[in-house]
Each structure stands twice: as structure tokens, then as C-alpha cells.
Design an enzyme around this catalytic site. Structure first.
Site: not given
Length: 397
Positions: A139, A167-169, A172
Site C-alpha cells: 500500500d 490503496v489496498d482496500m 479489494g
């Protein structure tokens, strides 16, 4: 009934982007089988501190509504277990480095031979194609690489990351979007497909109007703190007793705000008539407003602007958000029963479906908690399971 209660997901992902994706699918009823390495598990199980009754709070946050099975993917027997699981799965989600699962015999081309209807979603830092496909992606790295940190923070100061793993979520959520689209397509074609989601791509698309602004002008936006490049005043200001947000997004709101706060001189000033004027004289106007608001109580400003229909509000801390009456009324704080963690709470479901609502039906699983349960469901015999446990193909459970 839940929207996805007929769907099975084989979850080979770990850390955040993939597990966040599969949790969202699980919230809508999908059976999530979380595959973890024996004795080790998802690396977020070791993201401490903080812990909650000995369990990583980071892990707890993105792993409800799943069953955990521990399988050593590096063994032939372990891969056979995955093949059997893939036969009955609708979706597979993974976030290994590019090519790693292909080398194990678990890549898309290999799995599709077992189950042509399977939807195979790969989540990675840079995507499965292109010159950077082999780079590791986290991230923080992608907040910088994807431009987010170039526009976050104060002008003239160093780069700052967004406070959460946005950024990660975001990746997802895009993975969920792709998976649901592929499920709809499969209803028409009968075929699964490969989905390639990257943290970089998800961040580029979030540049949105800043990207089109660059294409239009040739100039890249920089750091403006809480301000907006195209709207003034639209930012945070320090009041006498705390910070406040003014979101005066058009000329009508500007006139109403000036009347409500007694700023007739600003409303009549030709330098501030229109938003274009206010953007052109940003520094001057922000300085004037800052000086005036600094002499006022925050709640007084909010009350007057609320009465005038002008968007304004305080900057809440996390504890204030999670205890706010509106957040609680929207059922955005869930209490989840857990065999170890007492009084487990976590953020709720952001999408409210009238007929097939999201639900919590499983606590974040203990490592390998459902290994034997899942293997027995698949038709494996108890003596086979004990043999695999003895040879460490599966974990203790």
C-alpha cells in the site's frame, strides 16, 4: 437469504487487498474458504501491536465470515487438496507474486482445466502484465508510485501517506466489482474468466478529475492540504475551539454562507463573486476567512451554516466517529461473538440491501479452525486427514 449464499470462494490471498475483497463477498453470504500456511497463516496474524485478547486487531478487521483451512501448497498432497476445492468453487482469489502459483501448478490456465466455470481473480501491486509485473506491491509503495502522495499533505512540505491503507482496500473493492461482473457474465456464457486487478490501476483511476485536469492543461496538481484545486472555499479552517470543514461548492452556497455568517463585505466583493474569482484569489480569501473563523466557536459556525443549508462540519477523531449517533443508527458498528476475543467490535456493512442484507455469520477464524470440517465435507476420510496432519501437509487445526 443472502445474495451470494450459493457462491463458494477459494481464498488464497493474505494481508489486506485480497482478504478485504473476500470479506465483502462473505458479508453477502458467500462461503469463503481461507487457505493458510500451516503453523504460520496469514501474515497479518502477526501484525502487532495492537492485539485484542492476544489476536492481531489488524487480522480481525478483514477476516470475518470465513472458514480457515491450513494447507502446504508446496507439497503434492497439498496441491491435490486445492484441486479438489477448486472443483466445487465458483471463485478463486489470490495475491501471490506474478508467476508463483503457475510454478506450483495452481495458476489460472491449470485451474481452468479442472473447473472451466471458475472465476480466477489475481490481485497484485502492478498487475500481471507490463514491465513492472514482477515488482512487489504494498500500500505505502503504491501510494507513492501511483501519485497519491504527491497530492497529499501541505504545500512546500514532504510527502504524506493517507492515514489508512486506502490503496489496498480500493483494490479489494475493485476486485469485488470485477468478480460480480464475471458472475453475471457466467450466467450468460457458462464460462469463468481471469480477472487481473492491481493496486496501481486502482490508484490511477482514483486520480479521476486530477488526471483529466493534467491532460487538459499539461500541469500536474500538487499538495493543497485540505483544499480543493477547483473550488474555494472548500477545506478545513481552525475555529476557536477546533477545526471545521467548509464545503462551499457553488456560488449559491457562497451567497448563503456569507449571509449566515454576516460576511456581506465578502459577498459583495467583486474579487469573490464567482467560484472562478475565488479560485483566482484563493490565498487572499482563505487568509480572510481563516482570521474570521479563528475568532468563532465551531458549533456556532456549524449551527448557522446548517440553518442556511450550507455543508459544514467538524473533523472527528476515530473514537468520535465510532460513537457518533448517526454512525450507530446506520449500524456501522458490529458486535461479533468470538471464542477468544471478548466484546469484539468492527466496522459494519456500508451497503444496505432491503431484501438480501449483509450479515455476520462467522467470526474471524482461528488458524486452521475449519480444516477438518472442510476436508470431511469434501469426502476425505478421517484416516487420510490424520495422515496429512502427521506429515504436515495440513496444520494441527
Amino acid at each position: 437469504m443472502q445474495a451470494l449464499d450459493h457462491i463458494r470462494v477459494l481464498d488464497l490471498s493474505r494481508t489486506l487487498a485480497g482478504p478485504f475483497c473476500t470479506m465483502l463477498l462473505g458479508d453477502m453470504g458467500a462461503d469463503i474458504i481461507k487457505v493458510e500456511q500451516p503453523d504460520v497463516g496469514d501474515e497479518t496474524r502477526r501484525f502487532t501491536p495492537p492485539t485484542w485478547d492476544g489476536i492481531s486487531s489488524y487480522y480481525l478487521a478483514s477476516n470475518r465470515n470465513k472458514r480457515s483451512i491450513t494447507v502446504d501448497l508446496k507439497t503434492e498432497e497439498g496441491r491435490e487438496i486445492i484441486y479438489e476445492l477448486a472443483k466445487t468453487a465458483d471463485i478463486l482469489v489470490e495475491n501471490f507474486r506474478t508467476g508463483a502459483l503457475d510454478q506450483m501448478g495452481l495458476g489460472y490456465e491449470q485451474i481452468r482445466q479442472i473447473n472451466p466455470k471458475l472465476i480466477y481473480c489475481s490481485v497484485s501491486g502492478f498487475g500481471r502484465t507490463g514491465p513492472e509485473k514482477n515488482r512487489a506491491g504494498y500500500d505505502l509503495l503504491l501510494q507513492g508510485y501511483g501519485g497519491l502522495m504527491s497530492i497529499t499533505g501541505e504545500e512546500g512540505r514532504g510527502p504524506v501517506k493517507v492515514g489508512t491503507s486506502l490503496v489496498d482496500m480500493n483494490a479489494g473493492m475493485f476486485a469485488v466489482y470485477g468478480i460480480l461482473s464475471a458472475l453475471i457474465a457466467r450466467e450468460r456464457t457458462g464460462k469463468g474468466q481471469f480477472i487481473d486487478v492491481s493496486l496501481l490501476d486502482g490508484q490511477v483511476v482514483l486520480l479521476n478529475y486530477l488526471a483529466t485536469s493534467y491532460f487538459a492543461t499539461g500541469r500536474a496538481s500538487g499538495r493543497l492540504g485540505s483544499a480543493h484545486p477547483s473550488i474555494v472555499p472548500y477545506q478545513a479552517f481552525p475555529a476557536k475551539d477546533g477545526d471545521i470543514i467548509l464545503a462551499i461548492a457553488n456560488n449559491s452556497l457562497w451567497e448563503r454562507a456569507c449571509r449566515a455568517l454576516g460576511w456581506e463585505d465578502l459577498r459583495e466583493d467583486p474579487r469573490f463573486y464567482t467560484n472562478d474569482d475565488r479560485v483566482a484569489h484563493r490565498d487572499l480569501l482563505v487568509a480572510i476567512i481563516s482570521a474570521r473563523i479563528a475568532e468563532m466557536d465551531r458549533q456556532e459556525i456549524i449551527h448557522k451554516l446548517d440553518q442556511a443549508g450550507v455543508p459544514a462540519g467538524p473533523i472527528h477523531t476515530i473514537d468520535q466517529v465510532l460513537n457518533h449517533p448517526q454512525v450507530l443508527a446506520r449500524e456501522m458498528v458490529l458486535e461479533v461473538e468470538h471464542p477468544i476475543v471478548k466484546d469484539l467490535k468492527m466496522p459494519g456493512f456500508p451497503v444496505k440491501l432491503s431484501d438480501t442484507p449483509a450479515q455476520v455469520h462467522r467470526h474471524p477464524p482461528l488458524l486452521g479452525e475449519h480444516t477438518e470440517e472442510i476436508l470431511l465435507e469434501m469426502g476425505f476420510l478421517p484416516e487420510q486427514i490424520e495422515g496429512w496432519r502427521a506429515s504436515k501437509v495440513i496444520g494441527k487445526g
